[in-house]
Design an enzyme around this catalytic site. Structure first.
Site, PDB file in Angstrom:
ATOM      1  CE  LYS A   1      82.868  -1.718 -35.073  1.00 48.72           C
ATOM      2  NZ  LYS A   1      82.842  -1.207 -33.712  1.00 48.72           N
TER       3      LYS A   1
ATOM      4  CB  SER B   1      84.765   5.207 -31.105  1.00 46.94           C
ATOM      5  OG  SER B   1      85.130   4.721 -29.836  1.00 46.94           O
TER       6      SER B   1
ATOM      7  CG  HIS C   1      85.046   3.125 -24.623  1.00 42.22           C
ATOM      8  ND1 HIS C   1      85.507   3.896 -25.669  1.00 42.22           N
ATOM      9  CD2 HIS C   1      84.169   2.240 -25.158  1.00 42.22           C
ATOM     10  CE1 HIS C   1      84.933   3.490 -26.786  1.00 42.22           C
ATOM     11  NE2 HIS C   1      84.112   2.490 -26.507  1.00 42.22           N
TER      12      HIS C   1
ATOM     13  NE  ARG D   1      76.430   3.702 -27.127  1.00 41.86           N
ATOM     14  CZ  ARG D   1      77.020   3.601 -28.301  1.00 41.86           C
ATOM     15  NH1 ARG D   1      77.957   4.450 -28.632  1.00 41.86           N
ATOM     16  NH2 ARG D   1      76.686   2.660 -29.145  1.00 41.86           N
TER      17      ARG D   1
END
Length: 161
Positions: free
Chosen positions: A42, A129, A18, A91
């Site tokens: 989440k 994460s 990040h 990514r």
């Protein structure tokens, strides 16, 4: 007029991946607003307030970075701060498919705010994460994945010291 970009995410917790995207965005735009979105789908480890505090600590060296929170549509937030861009980190190819859907919807909501994709550095291409939390939970080495403040916060959450 300062060009404002928004870097949205849940940042639960913020990682070096990040930070790579935030640092690079901060060299391109006059102001970068890192926005901690409250994602109701989440179940976060850190509260929104804890995430904001950690992000503020690890971006303190970037005078043009501001950390805020928002609940609702990202484009509503972007419009409210007169942002001209959204910055998203990628990514892998699998990220692109998801991000393309989100970007397409955002363009329907406001086609004047551009989305910029920044490829993460190769060393962070696997990093998320979720992976960091999983490794930290079992006492694994995470010092190369997150800043020291985040590592300390994770150890505290998982009662590892």
């Amino acid at each position: 007029m300062v060009k404002i970009a928004v870097v949205p995410g849940s940042f639960d917790p913020i990682t070096y991946g990040h930070l790579d995207i935030i640092h690079r965005g901060a060299t391109i735009f006059g102001q970068v607003n890192v926005v901690v979105l409250n994602n109701s789908s989440k179940n976060p480890l850190f509260s929104v307030e804890e995430r904001v505090k950690l992000i503020e600590e690890v971006t303190a060296d970037l005078p043009n970075v501001k950390v805020e929170t928002f609940s609702g549509l990202l484009m509503d937030y972007a419009e409210s701060v007169n942002a001209s861009a959204i910055i998203r980190g990628l990514r892998a190819v699998s990220d692109f498919e998801y991000e393309m859907q989100i970007t397409s919807m955002n363009r329907v909501l406001n086609d004047e705010i551009e989305t910029f994709f920044i490829m993460t550095k190769n060393q962070y291409s696997f990093l998320s994460s979720s992976i960091v939390k999983e490794v930290a939970k079992y006492g694994g080495q995470i010092s190369e994945l997150v800043p020291p403040q985040v590592e300390a916060a994770l150890k505290l959450k998982f009662n590892l010291d």
